[in-house]
Design a protein around this motif. Sequence first.
Motif, PDB file in Angstrom:
ATOM      1  N   LEU A  36     -38.663  19.957 -22.417  1.00 16.03           N
ATOM      2  CA  LEU A  36     -39.838  20.823 -22.444  1.00 16.03           C
ATOM      3  C   LEU A  36     -40.260  21.229 -21.035  1.00 16.03           C
ATOM      4  O   LEU A  36     -40.628  22.379 -20.801  1.00 16.03           O
ATOM      5  CB  LEU A  36     -40.990  20.132 -23.171  1.00 16.03           C
ATOM      6  CG  LEU A  36     -40.804  19.983 -24.684  1.00 16.03           C
ATOM      7  CD1 LEU A  36     -41.846  19.036 -25.258  1.00 16.03           C
ATOM      8  CD2 LEU A  36     -40.849  21.327 -25.384  1.00 16.03           C
ATOM      9  N   HIS A  40     -40.322  25.031 -19.700  1.00 19.07           N
ATOM     10  CA  HIS A  40     -41.530  25.627 -19.111  1.00 19.07           C
ATOM     11  C   HIS A  40     -41.196  26.266 -17.764  1.00 19.07           C
ATOM     12  O   HIS A  40     -41.605  27.402 -17.487  1.00 19.07           O
ATOM     13  CB  HIS A  40     -42.629  24.569 -18.951  1.00 19.07           C
ATOM     14  CG  HIS A  40     -43.920  25.140 -18.459  1.00 19.07           C
ATOM     15  ND1 HIS A  40     -44.220  25.251 -17.120  1.00 19.07           N
ATOM     16  CD2 HIS A  40     -44.981  25.659 -19.129  1.00 19.07           C
ATOM     17  CE1 HIS A  40     -45.404  25.815 -16.986  1.00 19.07           C
ATOM     18  NE2 HIS A  40     -45.898  26.065 -18.187  1.00 19.07           N
ATOM     19  N   TYR A 109     -50.213  19.369 -23.938  1.00 21.55           N
ATOM     20  CA  TYR A 109     -49.971  19.970 -25.246  1.00 21.55           C
ATOM     21  C   TYR A 109     -48.619  20.680 -25.327  1.00 21.55           C
ATOM     22  O   TYR A 109     -48.250  21.164 -26.388  1.00 21.55           O
ATOM     23  CB  TYR A 109     -51.100  20.938 -25.601  1.00 21.55           C
ATOM     24  CG  TYR A 109     -52.446  20.258 -25.571  1.00 21.55           C
ATOM     25  CD1 TYR A 109     -52.781  19.301 -26.527  1.00 21.55           C
ATOM     26  CD2 TYR A 109     -53.350  20.521 -24.562  1.00 21.55           C
ATOM     27  CE1 TYR A 109     -53.996  18.645 -26.492  1.00 21.55           C
ATOM     28  CE2 TYR A 109     -54.574  19.879 -24.517  1.00 21.55           C
ATOM     29  CZ  TYR A 109     -54.895  18.939 -25.479  1.00 21.55           C
ATOM     30  OH  TYR A 109     -56.091  18.286 -25.430  1.00 21.55           O
ATOM     31  N   VAL A 111     -47.447  23.643 -24.190  1.00 19.83           N
ATOM     32  CA  VAL A 111     -47.481  25.047 -24.593  1.00 19.83           C
ATOM     33  C   VAL A 111     -47.178  25.913 -23.381  1.00 19.83           C
ATOM     34  O   VAL A 111     -47.399  25.501 -22.242  1.00 19.83           O
ATOM     35  CB  VAL A 111     -48.851  25.454 -25.193  1.00 19.83           C
ATOM     36  CG1 VAL A 111     -49.132  24.712 -26.482  1.00 19.83           C
ATOM     37  CG2 VAL A 111     -49.968  25.278 -24.198  1.00 19.83           C
ATOM     38  N   ASP A 113     -48.561  28.987 -21.615  1.00 21.72           N
ATOM     39  CA  ASP A 113     -49.905  29.568 -21.633  1.00 21.72           C
ATOM     40  C   ASP A 113     -50.016  30.648 -20.567  1.00 21.72           C
ATOM     41  O   ASP A 113     -49.846  30.386 -19.381  1.00 21.72           O
ATOM     42  CB  ASP A 113     -50.913  28.440 -21.367  1.00 21.72           C
ATOM     43  CG  ASP A 113     -52.356  28.858 -21.563  1.00 21.72           C
ATOM     44  OD1 ASP A 113     -52.611  30.037 -21.891  1.00 21.72           O
ATOM     45  OD2 ASP A 113     -53.230  27.995 -21.387  1.00 21.72           O
ATOM     46  N   TYR A 131     -50.945  31.791 -25.865  1.00 18.25           N
ATOM     47  CA  TYR A 131     -50.036  30.651 -25.726  1.00 18.25           C
ATOM     48  C   TYR A 131     -49.235  30.426 -27.001  1.00 18.25           C
ATOM     49  O   TYR A 131     -49.625  30.876 -28.086  1.00 18.25           O
ATOM     50  CB  TYR A 131     -50.806  29.380 -25.347  1.00 18.25           C
ATOM     51  CG  TYR A 131     -51.835  28.963 -26.358  1.00 18.25           C
ATOM     52  CD1 TYR A 131     -51.519  28.101 -27.399  1.00 18.25           C
ATOM     53  CD2 TYR A 131     -53.131  29.443 -26.284  1.00 18.25           C
ATOM     54  CE1 TYR A 131     -52.465  27.732 -28.329  1.00 18.25           C
ATOM     55  CE2 TYR A 131     -54.088  29.077 -27.205  1.00 18.25           C
ATOM     56  CZ  TYR A 131     -53.743  28.213 -28.231  1.00 18.25           C
ATOM     57  OH  TYR A 131     -54.676  27.848 -29.159  1.00 18.25           O
ATOM     58  N   GLN A 132     -48.115  29.744 -26.815  1.00 17.66           N
ATOM     59  CA  GLN A 132     -47.252  29.325 -27.923  1.00 17.66           C
ATOM     60  C   GLN A 132     -46.675  27.956 -27.568  1.00 17.66           C
ATOM     61  O   GLN A 132     -46.461  27.666 -26.380  1.00 17.66           O
ATOM     62  CB  GLN A 132     -46.081  30.290 -28.120  1.00 17.66           C
ATOM     63  CG  GLN A 132     -46.455  31.641 -28.657  1.00 17.66           C
ATOM     64  CD  GLN A 132     -45.233  32.545 -28.847  1.00 17.66           C
ATOM     65  OE1 GLN A 132     -44.209  32.398 -28.188  1.00 17.66           O
ATOM     66  NE2 GLN A 132     -45.358  33.498 -29.753  1.00 17.66           N
ATOM     67  N   PRO A 133     -46.394  27.126 -28.577  1.00 17.60           N
ATOM     68  CA  PRO A 133     -45.714  25.858 -28.287  1.00 17.60           C
ATOM     69  C   PRO A 133     -44.390  26.136 -27.579  1.00 17.60           C
ATOM     70  O   PRO A 133     -43.700  27.104 -27.903  1.00 17.60           O
ATOM     71  CB  PRO A 133     -45.479  25.249 -29.671  1.00 17.60           C
ATOM     72  CG  PRO A 133     -46.497  25.901 -30.550  1.00 17.60           C
ATOM     73  CD  PRO A 133     -46.695  27.281 -30.003  1.00 17.60           C
ATOM     74  N   ASN A 135     -41.478  24.783 -27.635  1.00 14.11           N
ATOM     75  CA  ASN A 135     -40.234  24.814 -28.411  1.00 14.11           C
ATOM     76  C   ASN A 135     -40.144  26.040 -29.312  1.00 14.11           C
ATOM     77  O   ASN A 135     -39.101  26.291 -29.901  1.00 14.11           O
ATOM     78  CB  ASN A 135     -40.042  23.519 -29.209  1.00 14.11           C
ATOM     79  CG  ASN A 135     -41.184  23.224 -30.145  1.00 14.11           C
ATOM     80  OD1 ASN A 135     -42.204  23.900 -30.118  1.00 14.11           O
ATOM     81  ND2 ASN A 135     -41.024  22.206 -30.958  1.00 14.11           N
ATOM     82  N   GLU A 136     -41.226  26.824 -29.404  1.00  9.66           N
ATOM     83  CA  GLU A 136     -41.216  28.065 -30.191  1.00  9.66           C
ATOM     84  C   GLU A 136     -41.449  29.299 -29.322  1.00  9.66           C
ATOM     85  O   GLU A 136     -41.444  30.416 -29.821  1.00  9.66           O
ATOM     86  CB  GLU A 136     -42.319  28.014 -31.256  1.00  9.66           C
ATOM     87  CG  GLU A 136     -42.183  26.885 -32.248  1.00  9.66           C
ATOM     88  CD  GLU A 136     -43.415  26.764 -33.145  1.00  9.66           C
ATOM     89  OE1 GLU A 136     -44.245  27.704 -33.165  1.00  9.66           O
ATOM     90  OE2 GLU A 136     -43.537  25.729 -33.798  1.00  9.66           O
TER      91      GLU A 136
END
Length: 161
Positions: A36, A40, A109, A111, A113, A131-133, A135-136
């Motif tokens: 993650l 990012h 979290y 995300v 952002d 924002y989005q998670p 992994n998505e």
Amino acid sequence: MSDFEKRLQQAIERGRRRRDMQAEAEARRAMTEQELRSRHSELRLQLTDYIEQCLRKLQEHFPGFQYETVIAERGWGAALSRDDIDRRSQPPQRRYSRIELVVRPLSEYFVLDLAGKATVRDKELFNRSFYQPLNEADPETFKEIIDKWILEFAEAYAARS
């Protein structure tokens, strides 16, 4: 054991197998914390480059804006700003305009952002985030949001200048 009991036992076993298969699939989809963090960083670089390209194009259409790279605790990105003198007012007054788009740092979290703020001639146009998670997160969706926010700023600035 009756026929019903056999079928009940089989249904329960099928349900358990389905649950186990779903859990395995979710575990494969879930990313580790390091993955993650890497994602990012990768997306942040893509989006900050895109923000820079778009704001530079905007600057070409509105000479006088000063470009600024943003590298701060609030995130990474870019901004354009300028002070205009409103000669129509008595006495003449300075009018400040600015747009800033940044990708916020990774949070607990996980995300992606994007934050945007814009002011046109001393009036706040917007202050928002998307924002989005991680992994998505879809970089194309973020680029569409960046385009939308910059176009909204350009239209408002052109209308009030």
